[in-house]
Design an enzyme around this catalytic site. Structure first.
Site, PDB file in Angstrom:
ATOM      1  N   HIS A   1     -68.975  55.754 -46.309  1.00 46.52           N
ATOM      2  CA  HIS A   1     -69.388  56.408 -45.061  1.00 46.52           C
ATOM      3  C   HIS A   1     -70.344  57.551 -45.404  1.00 46.52           C
ATOM      4  O   HIS A   1     -69.967  58.487 -46.109  1.00 46.52           O
ATOM      5  CB  HIS A   1     -68.162  56.936 -44.297  1.00 46.52           C
TER       6      HIS A   1
ATOM      7  N   GLU B   1     -69.565  61.317 -45.337  1.00 51.62           N
ATOM      8  CA  GLU B   1     -68.485  61.832 -46.177  1.00 51.62           C
ATOM      9  C   GLU B   1     -69.004  62.091 -47.598  1.00 51.62           C
ATOM     10  O   GLU B   1     -68.477  61.565 -48.580  1.00 51.62           O
ATOM     11  CB  GLU B   1     -67.312  60.847 -46.154  1.00 51.62           C
TER      12      GLU B   1
ATOM     13  N   HIS C   1     -62.396  58.538 -48.925  1.00 46.96           N
ATOM     14  CA  HIS C   1     -62.903  58.933 -47.610  1.00 46.96           C
ATOM     15  C   HIS C   1     -62.540  60.398 -47.385  1.00 46.96           C
ATOM     16  O   HIS C   1     -61.910  61.034 -48.214  1.00 46.96           O
ATOM     17  CB  HIS C   1     -62.265  58.071 -46.506  1.00 46.96           C
TER      18      HIS C   1
ATOM     19  N   GLU D   1     -57.926  59.790 -48.411  1.00 47.44           N
ATOM     20  CA  GLU D   1     -58.629  60.601 -47.398  1.00 47.44           C
ATOM     21  C   GLU D   1     -58.539  62.061 -47.839  1.00 47.44           C
ATOM     22  O   GLU D   1     -57.495  62.701 -47.697  1.00 47.44           O
ATOM     23  CB  GLU D   1     -57.969  60.428 -46.024  1.00 47.44           C
TER      24      GLU D   1
END
Ligand SMILES: [Zn+2]
Length: 229
Positions: A45, A48, A152, A205
């Site tokens: 992504h 990020e 992430h 994450e």
């Protein structure tokens, strides 16, 4: 034995190219010296960039390729260059994998943790419609890791079906909890594709902290964790 701070301005581990992005940017990976058991992926992504930052800072501790760990620092270089979650074509690459639950409906994301999930992105015209996902699936099939760590941010949790020993050690390093589900559907995600292909996928994450703090809080212990794989 790790490189010193003076040596850590550059990456010493040798890299190879596993494909090109839609705009023609090289897709780099850092292969393991022997059979790859773990693949660590950051930057799928483009919003990020801290995942790429932390993985690069960690990779710079090593003098040479690791025996069993391979790295992808940025799976979505066009999105990173544009600062968008999706790739240059506006596709969320983490919804473009060929899974049984892939869905052609646009996918919702949010602009911040406090925002409603109302920002729409395409999952692609079909599974594997994007150059970046085609190349990623192909390199994963070639390397055949038993475990993938997919980085992430900034939801501050470790999302994977089982709380293994690896997960417990990551909880300690990042001071974030394990969850068996992220709490919403993720059709066409890398995590689901791994499950359907009998591969472990741990979605890390990262918490919402500044890049500087990533280096201070995590880089050394993450380097130890990686080198003990
Ligand atoms: Zn993400």
């Amino acid at each position: 034995m790790f490189r010193t701070n003076a040596e850590r301005g550059t990456i010493a581990v040798k890299k190879e190219v596993y494909g090109v992005s839609e705009s023609g940017a090289p897709l780099y990976y850092f292969p393991s010296a022997k059979k790859c058991s773990h693949l660590i992926i950051a930057g799928i992504h483009g919003e990020e960039p801290e995942t790429t930052f932390l993985l690069s800072r960690t990779l710079r501790f090593f003098y040479d390729s690791l025996d069993h760990v391979a790295f992808i620092l940025c799976a979505n270089p066009d999105g990173m260059a544009l600062g968008t979650r999706g790739n240059q074509r506006g596709v969320d690459l983490n919804r473009n994998f060929p899974t049984s639950n892939w869905n052609k409906e646009d996918v919702y994301s949010r602009l911040t943790l406090e925002s409603p999930r109302e920002t729409l992105l395409s999952p692609g015209n079909e599974p594997l419609s994007e150059k970046e996902t085609i190349a990623l699936v192909s390199i994963i099939k070639e390397l055949q890791p038993s475990s993938i760590l997919s980085m992430h941010s900034p939801m501050a949790c470790i999302d994977t079906p089982f709380r293994t020993k690896d997960v417990v050690s990551l909880e300690k390093i990042f001071q974030i909890p394990w969850v068996s589900s992220i709490g919403y559907e993720t059709p066409g995600s890398l995590g689901t594709w791994c499950i359907e292909n009998n591969m472990e996928c741990i979605t890390l994450e990262l918490p919402r902290i500044a890049l500087e703090a990533m280096e201070t809080n995590y880089a050394v212990s993450f380097a130890h964790w990686i080198s003990s794989r």
